[in-house]
Design a protein around this motif. Structure first.
Motif, short mmCIF file in Angstrom:
data_model
loop_
_atom_site.label_atom_id
_atom_site.label_comp_id
_atom_site.label_asym_id
_atom_site.label_seq_id
_atom_site.Cartn_x
_atom_site.Cartn_y
_atom_site.Cartn_z
N PRO A 34 0.85 -1.18 0.11
CA PRO A 34 -0.01 0.18 0.23
C PRO A 34 0.76 1.34 0.21
O PRO A 34 1.79 1.25 0.57
CB PRO A 34 -0.91 -0.22 1.24
CG PRO A 34 -0.62 -1.49 1.83
CD PRO A 34 0.54 -2.16 1.27
N SER A 35 0.38 2.20 -0.68
CA SER A 35 1.36 3.41 -0.88
C SER A 35 1.29 4.19 0.30
O SER A 35 -0.01 4.00 1.07
CB SER A 35 0.71 4.43 -2.01
OG SER A 35 -0.53 4.79 -1.79
N PRO A 36 2.21 4.97 1.14
CA PRO A 36 2.02 5.88 2.03
C PRO A 36 0.65 6.76 1.80
O PRO A 36 -0.13 7.01 3.17
CB PRO A 36 3.26 6.68 2.12
CG PRO A 36 4.24 6.04 1.19
CD PRO A 36 3.45 5.33 0.15
N ASP A 37 0.45 7.13 0.82
CA ASP A 37 -0.77 8.04 0.97
C ASP A 37 -2.13 7.38 1.20
O ASP A 37 -2.96 7.76 1.86
CB ASP A 37 -0.99 8.81 -0.57
CG ASP A 37 -0.11 9.84 -0.96
OD1 ASP A 37 0.36 10.55 0.17
OD2 ASP A 37 0.32 10.17 -1.79
N PHE A 38 -2.00 5.93 0.72
CA PHE A 38 -3.26 5.13 0.62
C PHE A 38 -3.43 4.80 2.28
O PHE A 38 -4.40 4.85 2.97
CB PHE A 38 -3.14 3.89 -0.15
CG PHE A 38 -4.22 2.78 0.16
CD1 PHE A 38 -5.30 3.05 -0.15
CD2 PHE A 38 -4.07 1.95 0.99
CE1 PHE A 38 -6.59 2.11 -0.35
CE2 PHE A 38 -5.09 0.79 1.21
CZ PHE A 38 -6.22 1.24 0.49
#
Length: 357
Positions: free
Chosen positions: A291-295
């Protein structure tokens, strides 16, 4: 980086994917990290990878995991159409504990979770899967780690933590890395990386105890005594050495690593050592998908689940379950995005270098 996913790759894997995309036929190994409830963000990816993408192979695909990573793979290797993954997810969500559970209670509840998704027919299905080969990491304990008294184990944990600060190889004083593996095709990895290795063939007699051992965290759960076919002794959590699987893979293809974060922490004791990084050569063929940090920042509480949730929601198990169920639903989108990237070829542009340090 994409909107929901971060996709990183070692040098060889990066070149292969940028040239040809990511094809299921190129995957030889799939890695699964330890990390307790953190795995709950991976349900969408697991379903996409194992139900829609990697649905067949003409050669063995090695599933190698420690702790909860091996439990995921034991569910997956029964066949994604068997319902075992859903049973694993449901039984994991259903965990209930008293206000101050001891190691015996946590062990008893954990074994009930395992029994709910892995019965004798499930064990046979794992050992007979046409192309998946399950590999379970554990450690055989030396000295005080082979005892269950809390004060001895607590002192041993502090000593091992101090020794590990000096060098990861010091962990050889406390543990023997143990690999329980499908005897049909011994894996080509795990040779020389500074840790002795004891290999044990998986069988109907030892698979469930190997799984229990792989997730038996010292002070939290009881160790497993002498699984069938292994050297006599007490076996505990494989994550003590192999937390995020910084391993000398000898793969000819891709090592796929669906992971809950974009950092590889070699061992459990390295979590508080930011300078302890994986060895560069071990990453060469790894494709890490997380998962991306923004997600993650957009998730409830701005974080992924972890073992602290049992404390955070103590006495409020229904709230914890509702929170975890919401995480699972939201993270289904990760699987959708993965399929779009690999099927469209856009993964060639999304993938970025995975750096050792």
């Amino acid at each position: 980086m994409t909107g929901r996913l971060t996709i990183l790759a070692g040098k060889k894997a990066l070149s292969l994917v940028q040239d040809s995309g990511l094809d299921p036929g190129s995957v030889d190994v799939i890695a699964g990290a330890a990390g307790g409830p953190k795995w709950l963000v991976l349900g969408g990816l697991d379903r996409a990878v194992f139900s829609s993408w990697l649905t067949g192979s003409s050669r063995p695909v090695f599933l190698v995991g420690s702790s909860i990573g091996s439990w995921r793979f034991a569910a997956i290797a029964q066949g994604m159409d068997s319902g075992s993954y859903e049973s694993f997810e449901s039984s994991y969500l259903d965990q209930r504990y008293s206000a101050s559970p001891d190691a015996a209670e946590v062990t008893r509840v954990s074994r009930a979770v395992m029994d709910a998704f892995l019965d004798e027919s499930g064990v046979q299905a794992v050992l007979a899967h046409p192309f998946f080969r399950l590999n379970i990491l554990s450690v055989r304990c030396r000295g005080p780690f082979a005892r269950e008294e809390r004060y001895r184990l607590g002192a041993a944990m502090l000593l091992a933590m101090a020794a590990n600060t000096i060098s990861r190889r010091c962990l050889r004083l406390f543990f023997v890395r143990t690999l329980f593996s499908d005897p049909r095709d011994p894996p080509a990895f795990f040779r020389q990386d500074g840790f002795p290795l004891h290999e044990v063939p998986l069988s109907r007699a030892n698979l469930k105890n190997a799984l229990m051992a792989s997730g038996s965290i010292p002070l939290v759960m009881e160790g497993v005594k002498s699984p069938d076919g292994a050297h006599p002794g007490v076996y505990r959590d494989g994550g003590l050495i192999d937390y995020h699987l910084d391993l000398p893979f000898r793969s000819e293809g891709i090592v796929l690593f669906p992971h809950y974060c974009n950092r590889i922490v070699p061992g459990w004791f390295d979590k508080l050592l930011p300078w302890r990084r994986p060895q560069g050569e071990n990453l060469d063929r790894v494709v890490l998908i997380s998962p991306s940090p923004d997600f993650v920042r957009g998730l409830p509480l701005g974080r992924i689940p972890d073992r602290d949730d049992f404390i955070r929601f103590r006495g409020r198990d229904s709230e914890r379950r509702a929170y975890w169920e919401h995480i699972i639903r939201v993270c289904r989108a990760l699987g959708d995005e993965f399929l779009d990237l690999v099927q469209s070829g856009k993964i060639r542009d999304a993938i970025q270098p995975l750096e050792a340090g």
